[in-house]
Design a protein around this motif. Sequence first.
Motif, PDB file in Angstrom:
ATOM      1  N   ARG A  25       7.137  -2.163  -9.954  1.00 40.92           N
ATOM      2  CA  ARG A  25       7.434  -2.627  -8.593  1.00 40.92           C
ATOM      3  C   ARG A  25       7.731  -1.471  -7.640  1.00 40.92           C
ATOM      4  O   ARG A  25       7.417  -1.544  -6.454  1.00 40.92           O
ATOM      5  N   PHE A  28       4.617  -0.229  -6.231  1.00 36.12           N
ATOM      6  CA  PHE A  28       4.175  -1.160  -5.191  1.00 36.12           C
ATOM      7  C   PHE A  28       4.841  -0.828  -3.853  1.00 36.12           C
ATOM      8  O   PHE A  28       4.185  -0.776  -2.810  1.00 36.12           O
ATOM      9  N   TYR A  29       6.161  -0.585  -3.870  1.00 34.34           N
ATOM     10  CA  TYR A  29       6.877  -0.229  -2.645  1.00 34.34           C
ATOM     11  C   TYR A  29       6.355   1.085  -2.067  1.00 34.34           C
ATOM     12  O   TYR A  29       6.152   1.216  -0.855  1.00 34.34           O
ATOM     13  N   LEU A  31       3.378   2.587  -2.512  1.00 35.29           N
ATOM     14  CA  LEU A  31       2.025   2.475  -1.966  1.00 35.29           C
ATOM     15  C   LEU A  31       2.019   1.727  -0.638  1.00 35.29           C
ATOM     16  O   LEU A  31       1.288   2.091   0.290  1.00 35.29           O
ATOM     17  N   SER A  32       2.847   0.687  -0.541  1.00 34.69           N
ATOM     18  CA  SER A  32       2.915  -0.073   0.705  1.00 34.69           C
ATOM     19  C   SER A  32       3.442   0.806   1.833  1.00 34.69           C
ATOM     20  O   SER A  32       2.885   0.816   2.946  1.00 34.69           O
ATOM     21  N   TRP A  33       4.506   1.553   1.568  1.00 35.26           N
ATOM     22  CA  TRP A  33       5.087   2.423   2.588  1.00 35.26           C
ATOM     23  C   TRP A  33       4.126   3.548   2.971  1.00 35.26           C
ATOM     24  O   TRP A  33       4.012   3.910   4.137  1.00 35.26           O
ATOM     25  N   ASP A  35       0.823   3.393   2.887  1.00 37.64           N
ATOM     26  CA  ASP A  35      -0.239   2.820   3.710  1.00 37.64           C
ATOM     27  C   ASP A  35       0.228   2.558   5.139  1.00 37.64           C
ATOM     28  O   ASP A  35      -0.539   2.702   6.096  1.00 37.64           O
ATOM     29  N   SER A 103      -9.493  -0.705  -0.937  1.00 39.41           N
ATOM     30  CA  SER A 103      -8.265  -0.072  -1.427  1.00 39.41           C
ATOM     31  C   SER A 103      -8.458   0.627  -2.769  1.00 39.41           C
ATOM     32  O   SER A 103      -7.895   1.703  -2.998  1.00 39.41           O
ATOM     33  N   ILE A 120      -1.699  -4.035  -8.113  1.00 38.90           N
ATOM     34  CA  ILE A 120      -0.715  -3.502  -7.168  1.00 38.90           C
ATOM     35  C   ILE A 120      -1.389  -2.925  -5.930  1.00 38.90           C
ATOM     36  O   ILE A 120      -0.870  -3.054  -4.811  1.00 38.90           O
ATOM     37  N   SER A 124      -0.641  -4.246  -2.148  1.00 41.03           N
ATOM     38  CA  SER A 124       0.086  -3.422  -1.172  1.00 41.03           C
ATOM     39  C   SER A 124      -0.631  -3.388   0.166  1.00 41.03           C
ATOM     40  O   SER A 124       0.008  -3.360   1.222  1.00 41.03           O
ATOM     41  N   SER A 125      -1.976  -3.429   0.153  1.00 48.28           N
ATOM     42  CA  SER A 125      -2.742  -3.451   1.400  1.00 48.28           C
ATOM     43  C   SER A 125      -2.520  -4.747   2.163  1.00 48.28           C
ATOM     44  O   SER A 125      -2.409  -4.745   3.393  1.00 48.28           O
ATOM     45  N   ILE A 127       0.170  -6.597   1.992  1.00 47.53           N
ATOM     46  CA  ILE A 127       1.542  -6.557   2.501  1.00 47.53           C
ATOM     47  C   ILE A 127       1.609  -5.769   3.800  1.00 47.53           C
ATOM     48  O   ILE A 127       2.324  -6.135   4.742  1.00 47.53           O
TER      49      ILE A 127
END
Length: 274
Positions: A25, A28-29, A31-33, A35, A103, A120, A124-125, A127
């Motif tokens: 997880r 995941f955080y 990669l999201s941040w 992006d 992605s 993941i 993340s994309s 999100i």
Amino acid sequence: MNSKELIIEPGRSEKNYWRDLWLYRELFYILSWRDIKVRYKQTVIGAAWSVVRPLLTMIIFTYIFGRVAKLPTEGHAPYAIMVYAAMLPWQFFSSALSEASISLIGNTNLITKIYFPRLIIPASSVIVSLIDFAISFGLMIVLMAWYRFLPSWQIVFLPLFIAMAFLASFGISLYITALNVKYRDFRYIIPFIVQFGLYISPVGFSSSVIPNKWRILYSINPMVGVIDGFRWSLLGEQKMYWPGFFTSLAVILIFCWVGVSYFRKTEKTFADNI
């Protein structure tokens, strides 16, 4: 300092896949941040692009469909608000589809070097697009204040339709991004799908203009039920066409099942094909 040891063994990815999603997880955080920062890095107006794009589209559609074609609006809601209520889920869907579909290709080095659940990356994309949606929703509040238009009590159901938009974006994105790893032609097809979908979805007009005998068939487009739901919950001035809503919902759930199944089936070959 406590640390967890992950042992990679044959069959583990199948047996413990969903548990590994939770273990990773933090990735995941991250990669999201990442992006989010990459999307708005070295831009002049930054996150305001999330507002500018749907705003300009709303202005164009309001003029073409509202002033020129003189199509009906939803009840007494101003045409601009009706269009923007549809632009919110459509912008989220199109952005998520465009970003998530490439992605895996954009994270080639990561995929070929270490093990982690590949789900993941496209998640993340999506999100990140959801965050764009939240920013764009701020303009909806401004428009309602400008036109002195108050939403009805039905707005409490809005999270349900946001979840539908998320599932529609996620399911279709998983399927297409998996196809894009093997068939690179899809990176040219996605912009066409997004552009074509904008005009066949009830963004610039109300789905009520579709003849009743065709509305069920029209609702096979999963975004029809989502857009109608957004307008029903935000504007609250027109009855919801429930047969069409459940048709769109069924299509969304089917896409989610197909997307996850195909992604999981082809996930083992990503490192080789990418």
